[in-house]
Structures are given as C-alpha cells and as structure tokens.
Design a protein around this motif. Sequence first.
Motif, PDB file in Angstrom:
ATOM      1  N   TYR A 310       0.829  -1.204   0.000  1.00  0.00           N
ATOM      2  CA  TYR A 310       0.000   0.000   0.000  1.00  0.00           C
ATOM      3  C   TYR A 310       0.863   1.253   0.000  1.00  0.00           C
ATOM      4  O   TYR A 310       1.856   1.356   0.723  1.00  0.00           O
ATOM      5  CB  TYR A 310      -0.911   0.010   1.221  1.00  0.00           C
ATOM      6  N   THR A 311       0.499   2.195  -0.836  1.00  0.00           N
ATOM      7  CA  THR A 311       1.054   3.542  -0.809  1.00  0.00           C
ATOM      8  C   THR A 311      -0.113   4.505  -0.962  1.00  0.00           C
ATOM      9  O   THR A 311      -1.028   4.250  -1.755  1.00  0.00           O
ATOM     10  CB  THR A 311       2.093   3.759  -1.924  1.00  0.00           C
ATOM     11  N   PRO A 312      -0.145   5.598  -0.184  1.00  0.00           N
ATOM     12  CA  PRO A 312      -1.329   6.467  -0.209  1.00  0.00           C
ATOM     13  C   PRO A 312      -1.615   7.094  -1.555  1.00  0.00           C
ATOM     14  O   PRO A 312      -2.768   7.282  -1.919  1.00  0.00           O
ATOM     15  CB  PRO A 312      -1.001   7.535   0.847  1.00  0.00           C
ATOM     16  N   ARG A 313      -0.575   7.421  -2.337  1.00  0.00           N
ATOM     17  CA  ARG A 313      -0.774   8.154  -3.580  1.00  0.00           C
ATOM     18  C   ARG A 313      -0.103   7.462  -4.754  1.00  0.00           C
ATOM     19  O   ARG A 313       0.940   6.820  -4.594  1.00  0.00           O
ATOM     20  CB  ARG A 313      -0.250   9.595  -3.446  1.00  0.00           C
ATOM     21  N   TYR A 314      -0.677   7.658  -5.918  1.00  0.00           N
ATOM     22  CA  TYR A 314      -0.137   7.049  -7.128  1.00  0.00           C
ATOM     23  C   TYR A 314       1.140   7.729  -7.619  1.00  0.00           C
ATOM     24  O   TYR A 314       1.754   7.265  -8.579  1.00  0.00           O
ATOM     25  CB  TYR A 314      -1.179   7.065  -8.240  1.00  0.00           C
ATOM     26  N   ASN A 315       1.529   8.833  -6.976  1.00  0.00           N
ATOM     27  CA  ASN A 315       2.762   9.502  -7.382  1.00  0.00           C
ATOM     28  C   ASN A 315       3.976   8.586  -7.225  1.00  0.00           C
ATOM     29  O   ASN A 315       4.994   8.772  -7.888  1.00  0.00           O
ATOM     30  CB  ASN A 315       2.981  10.777  -6.555  1.00  0.00           C
ATOM     31  N   ASP A 316       3.863   7.610  -6.329  1.00  0.00           N
ATOM     32  CA  ASP A 316       4.980   6.697  -6.097  1.00  0.00           C
ATOM     33  C   ASP A 316       5.094   5.628  -7.175  1.00  0.00           C
ATOM     34  O   ASP A 316       6.072   4.866  -7.177  1.00  0.00           O
ATOM     35  CB  ASP A 316       4.829   6.016  -4.727  1.00  0.00           C
ATOM     36  N   LEU A 317       4.127   5.534  -8.064  1.00  0.00           N
ATOM     37  CA  LEU A 317       4.102   4.472  -9.063  1.00  0.00           C
ATOM     38  C   LEU A 317       4.753   4.908 -10.370  1.00  0.00           C
ATOM     39  O   LEU A 317       4.665   6.069 -10.768  1.00  0.00           O
ATOM     40  CB  LEU A 317       2.671   4.016  -9.337  1.00  0.00           C
ATOM     41  N   SER A 318       5.360   3.948 -11.044  1.00  0.00           N
ATOM     42  CA  SER A 318       5.861   4.192 -12.389  1.00  0.00           C
ATOM     43  C   SER A 318       4.675   4.310 -13.341  1.00  0.00           C
ATOM     44  O   SER A 318       3.577   3.826 -13.060  1.00  0.00           O
ATOM     45  CB  SER A 318       6.778   3.036 -12.812  1.00  0.00           C
ATOM     46  N   ASP A 319       4.885   4.948 -14.486  1.00  0.00           N
ATOM     47  CA  ASP A 319       3.805   5.048 -15.471  1.00  0.00           C
ATOM     48  C   ASP A 319       3.824   3.894 -16.459  1.00  0.00           C
ATOM     49  O   ASP A 319       2.995   3.843 -17.359  1.00  0.00           O
ATOM     50  CB  ASP A 319       3.863   6.394 -16.208  1.00  0.00           C
ATOM     51  N   PHE A 320       4.773   2.946 -16.309  1.00  0.00           N
ATOM     52  CA  PHE A 320       4.819   1.775 -17.179  1.00  0.00           C
ATOM     53  C   PHE A 320       4.954   0.531 -16.308  1.00  0.00           C
ATOM     54  O   PHE A 320       5.883   0.396 -15.518  1.00  0.00           O
ATOM     55  CB  PHE A 320       5.995   1.874 -18.155  1.00  0.00           C
ATOM     56  N   ASN A 321       3.968  -0.379 -16.438  1.00  0.00           N
ATOM     57  CA  ASN A 321       3.926  -1.607 -15.626  1.00  0.00           C
ATOM     58  C   ASN A 321       4.179  -1.314 -14.142  1.00  0.00           C
ATOM     59  O   ASN A 321       5.077  -1.893 -13.522  1.00  0.00           O
ATOM     60  CB  ASN A 321       4.952  -2.619 -16.133  1.00  0.00           C
ATOM     61  N   PRO A 322       3.398  -0.417 -13.547  1.00  0.00           N
ATOM     62  CA  PRO A 322       3.680  -0.027 -12.162  1.00  0.00           C
ATOM     63  C   PRO A 322       3.451  -1.163 -11.170  1.00  0.00           C
ATOM     64  O   PRO A 322       2.518  -1.960 -11.303  1.00  0.00           O
ATOM     65  CB  PRO A 322       2.694   1.121 -11.918  1.00  0.00           C
ATOM     66  N   LEU A 323       4.316  -1.239 -10.176  1.00  0.00           N
ATOM     67  CA  LEU A 323       4.203  -2.182  -9.066  1.00  0.00           C
ATOM     68  C   LEU A 323       4.932  -1.572  -7.889  1.00  0.00           C
ATOM     69  O   LEU A 323       6.132  -1.268  -7.993  1.00  0.00           O
ATOM     70  CB  LEU A 323       4.805  -3.540  -9.431  1.00  0.00           C
ATOM     71  N   HIS A 324       4.213  -1.390  -6.787  1.00  0.00           N
ATOM     72  CA  HIS A 324       4.836  -0.784  -5.612  1.00  0.00           C
ATOM     73  C   HIS A 324       5.257  -1.868  -4.631  1.00  0.00           C
ATOM     74  O   HIS A 324       4.423  -2.608  -4.114  1.00  0.00           O
ATOM     75  CB  HIS A 324       3.859   0.183  -4.932  1.00  0.00           C
ATOM     76  N   ARG A 325       6.563  -1.957  -4.395  1.00  0.00           N
ATOM     77  CA  ARG A 325       7.107  -2.884  -3.412  1.00  0.00           C
ATOM     78  C   ARG A 325       7.713  -2.084  -2.267  1.00  0.00           C
ATOM     79  O   ARG A 325       8.386  -1.078  -2.496  1.00  0.00           O
ATOM     80  CB  ARG A 325       8.179  -3.781  -4.043  1.00  0.00           C
ATOM     81  N   ASP A 326       7.481  -2.557  -1.060  1.00  0.00           N
ATOM     82  CA  ASP A 326       8.034  -1.900   0.123  1.00  0.00           C
ATOM     83  C   ASP A 326       8.120  -2.943   1.232  1.00  0.00           C
ATOM     84  O   ASP A 326       7.101  -3.331   1.810  1.00  0.00           O
ATOM     85  CB  ASP A 326       7.158  -0.717   0.547  1.00  0.00           C
ATOM     86  N   GLU A 327       9.332  -3.397   1.519  1.00  0.00           N
ATOM     87  CA  GLU A 327       9.516  -4.438   2.521  1.00  0.00           C
ATOM     88  C   GLU A 327       9.121  -3.975   3.916  1.00  0.00           C
ATOM     89  O   GLU A 327       8.806  -4.796   4.786  1.00  0.00           O
ATOM     90  CB  GLU A 327      10.977  -4.906   2.514  1.00  0.00           C
ATOM     91  N   ASP A 328       9.139  -2.676   4.140  1.00  0.00           N
ATOM     92  CA  ASP A 328       8.789  -2.139   5.467  1.00  0.00           C
ATOM     93  C   ASP A 328       7.292  -1.876   5.623  1.00  0.00           C
ATOM     94  O   ASP A 328       6.847  -1.509   6.708  1.00  0.00           O
ATOM     95  CB  ASP A 328       9.561  -0.836   5.729  1.00  0.00           C
ATOM     96  N   GLU A 329       6.525  -2.034   4.542  1.00  0.00           N
ATOM     97  CA  GLU A 329       5.082  -1.785   4.582  1.00  0.00           C
ATOM     98  C   GLU A 329       4.348  -3.107   4.777  1.00  0.00           C
ATOM     99  O   GLU A 329       4.454  -4.008   3.938  1.00  0.00           O
ATOM    100  CB  GLU A 329       4.619  -1.096   3.295  1.00  0.00           C
ATOM    101  N   SER A 330       3.618  -3.226   5.886  1.00  0.00           N
ATOM    102  CA  SER A 330       2.909  -4.480   6.184  1.00  0.00           C
ATOM    103  C   SER A 330       1.517  -4.520   5.564  1.00  0.00           C
ATOM    104  O   SER A 330       0.870  -5.570   5.576  1.00  0.00           O
ATOM    105  CB  SER A 330       2.797  -4.654   7.699  1.00  0.00           C
ATOM    106  N   ARG A 331       1.060  -3.402   5.025  1.00  0.00           N
ATOM    107  CA  ARG A 331      -0.273  -3.358   4.421  1.00  0.00           C
ATOM    108  C   ARG A 331      -0.173  -3.589   2.915  1.00  0.00           C
ATOM    109  O   ARG A 331       0.760  -3.126   2.267  1.00  0.00           O
ATOM    110  CB  ARG A 331      -0.944  -2.019   4.697  1.00  0.00           C
ATOM    111  N   HIS A 332      -1.179  -4.301   2.392  1.00  0.00           N
ATOM    112  CA  HIS A 332      -1.242  -4.538   0.949  1.00  0.00           C
ATOM    113  C   HIS A 332      -2.618  -4.134   0.430  1.00  0.00           C
ATOM    114  O   HIS A 332      -3.620  -4.136   1.162  1.00  0.00           O
ATOM    115  CB  HIS A 332      -0.941  -5.995   0.617  1.00  0.00           C
ATOM    116  N   VAL A 333      -2.649  -3.805  -0.848  1.00  0.00           N
ATOM    117  CA  VAL A 333      -3.868  -3.276  -1.469  1.00  0.00           C
ATOM    118  C   VAL A 333      -4.855  -4.407  -1.726  1.00  0.00           C
ATOM    119  O   VAL A 333      -4.471  -5.523  -2.108  1.00  0.00           O
ATOM    120  CB  VAL A 333      -3.525  -2.560  -2.783  1.00  0.00           C
ATOM    121  N   ILE A 334      -6.128  -4.122  -1.504  1.00  0.00           N
ATOM    122  CA  ILE A 334      -7.215  -5.009  -1.919  1.00  0.00           C
ATOM    123  C   ILE A 334      -8.143  -4.233  -2.833  1.00  0.00           C
ATOM    124  O   ILE A 334      -8.291  -3.017  -2.709  1.00  0.00           O
ATOM    125  CB  ILE A 334      -7.989  -5.602  -0.716  1.00  0.00           C
TER     126      ILE A 334
END
Length: 387
Positions: A310-334
């Motif tokens: 999970y990331t609050p905003r899409y600004n953290d995502l790439s504009d091509f094949n976006p995938l947000h990985r964060d080993e320190d983030e325990s929450r995942h998107v549903i």
Amino acid sequence: MRLIVCGFVVACLALTGCGGSGAATENDEDSSEEKSEYTGPRGWDRSTTRTPGESVQTPFEDPAASGAGGPAQQKYERPYAREDLKNSDPLVVPRSGPPPFEDPGVPPVSGTPMLSGDEQSVRLPAGTFIMGLTDADPFNIQIAGRKRVSLSQFHIDRFEVTNEDYRAYLDSIPPSRRTAARPDSTAWQQADVRVAWSQYFYSDQFAQHPVVAVTWKQARDYCSWAGQRLPTEAEWEYAARAGIVGGIYPWDGFSIQKQDGKFLANYDPGRRGKDSDGYAFTAPVGSYPPNDWGLHDVAGNVAEWVEDAYTPRYNDLSDFNPLHRDEDESRHVIRGGSWKSNAFRLGVGFRDFQEQSAATLRIGFRCANDRARETKKASPTSPTGGE
C-alpha cells in the motif's frame, strides 16, 4: 533713507494685494471670474448622468456612437450570409500523409482480449488507461489521485479462486505445510454468518464459492504453486475496467441493477437487506454477468488481494507496468469490494488496504501471469466463450 524704505514697502503692497483687497475679491459674489465645472475623472459631464425617470448614461459609452470625439468603430463587410453558410457543404481541406494527431475517440487498447485454451483466463492486450477513482468522492475517502499508466500484455483469471481450487492446492503440498496454508478458521469466531468454517470450506455445497480467510502470503503462495502470480493493482483495475473509459463500475451506467431489476453484483444493498441481490453471504463464482472482457466478480462477492504494497498516492508508481514494493510496509492493497461492501466500494477505481497477515471473510483473490497461451475463442464476453 527713510523715504527709500517707505517706497519699497508701498511697492510690495501694490504687487501682492496685501491689505485685504485679495480676500474681498475672493468672496465677492459680484466677481466676474467663474469657476470651471468639475467634469469627473474621465472628463464626462455630470449633467448627463441619470436623473429620476431617465435611462443610465455612463462615460464608457462608445464616443463614436454618442456623437462625441474619438475613433469611430470600423465596419467590415462579410462576403457571405450566415444562413447561406449554414446550408452550404462543409469545407474539405485536402491533406496528404497521416493525420497530425491520433483520433482521441479510439479506445486506448491495441488488440483483442482472447480466451486461453482452458477458458479459465483471458489474455489482455497491452494498453494505456487512467488509473484512479472516477466516481464522486464527497467525503474524500480516496486520496491516491489519478495516473495515466501503460501495461504490457498479460493474462488474468476470469474467476476468483474457489474453495475447491484451494483444497486441491492443499492436497498437493506436503502435510507439514498444510497447517500454515489452510484458511484461518478463527476468522469465523467474530463473524455474523451462520455457516461454520469447516462447512464452508470442505462441503460440496460451497465448493464453487470463493475461498476466504486467507492472508496475502497464502494467496501469493497459491498463485506461485499454480505457476502464476497475483495481479498488480494496475493490472487488476485495467482488467476490471474492460476498456470503458471513465466508467465507475465494470459495466456501463451508474447502477448496480439492470433495468429489469436484476443485480449485477453481490454486495450489501443496505436497507433492502443483504440477500436482496440473491445472496446474504458469498455467491458461487460466476453467478453474475461478466464485464466486457469476460471477467466475473470484479465487483463484489469478495475483495481481492493484489501484489502491491500500500502507498497512499499514485505519485509513487511508475507510469509503465507499475508495481509498488516496500519491505517495510505491512499493508497490501485489496480491490473490488465484497459481499459486505456498499455500492461506492464496488467501483473499479476504489482501493482499500489490509494488513498482509490478516484473514477475513470478505477477502479472496484471483491469479494472473505473463505466459502466452494458445487461444480458442476471440470473444470472452460469453461465460462459455462462444461467439
């Protein structure tokens, strides 16, 4: 010497009008000198302003129209009449070569969705779409914003993983791993459903219902066992939208019901009761019509785990094949909403998150993959894959 000084004083008085003669002249009503009228800040005559019963006049009127000085308006003669222009044929400008821009009405999808050989997944072509909520958000629940993203071709399952599918997975792995892989039975302890977890998971009655009470890691492990993976958040939304630009739901329109009153998803209709749509709890997968790309239950039934942290905003995502990985983030998107969700949460742009170790009765999943498969049918819109 005295005569010289006196003469000098007399001359000064005569020149300056001292001795009170100037004051008498200034206040003299019979003076022939008249004061000039104040003409206002722009030189217009105050007498021309409105008096009771008269129309308004202003200093901003066209001086040429009022007869005053100033440049007159230029007049142009048109070589045509408007009525003739309306009735004439449109002007066609000849042009050689390709157009200078692409037709904005063309859907941003290059290719045709295709059913896989086993008819259980759909190959989706590469495409570009606007990711994010398109519905009204009066309470500012969604803060991710919108982002234009492009995706490569991928495959995604048409149906959510069922209890029967998941039982087959448990039977195939070593017994030492089954306890950790089994759905969390404690999720039923605080639930308001009448069916017991063993009955829901093991009985044939619920074999085709989506598996629930699995964590993000359990869902990921299942997809890996099946030679697949979880879809990314962008892939999930791209597939759910099915090429409908700006749509709120996986289907056209703004309603969860058809014109004949039939529901298009399993969700919580509110005051009408949870079973108004046909099911008070989960429904067998594929019980409701698919979207235009042949995917079932991307709105309602169970919400679905995706790969992204999970990331609050899409600004953290790439504009091509976006995938947000964060080993320190325990929450995942549903994504997708569930049988417990209201209509707003069924929207294809609505996103939520959950602790990756949490297992609830409202969350399940489906798988995706990057493999190219042999196709049988060109139209996935029919549940049977027919033309």
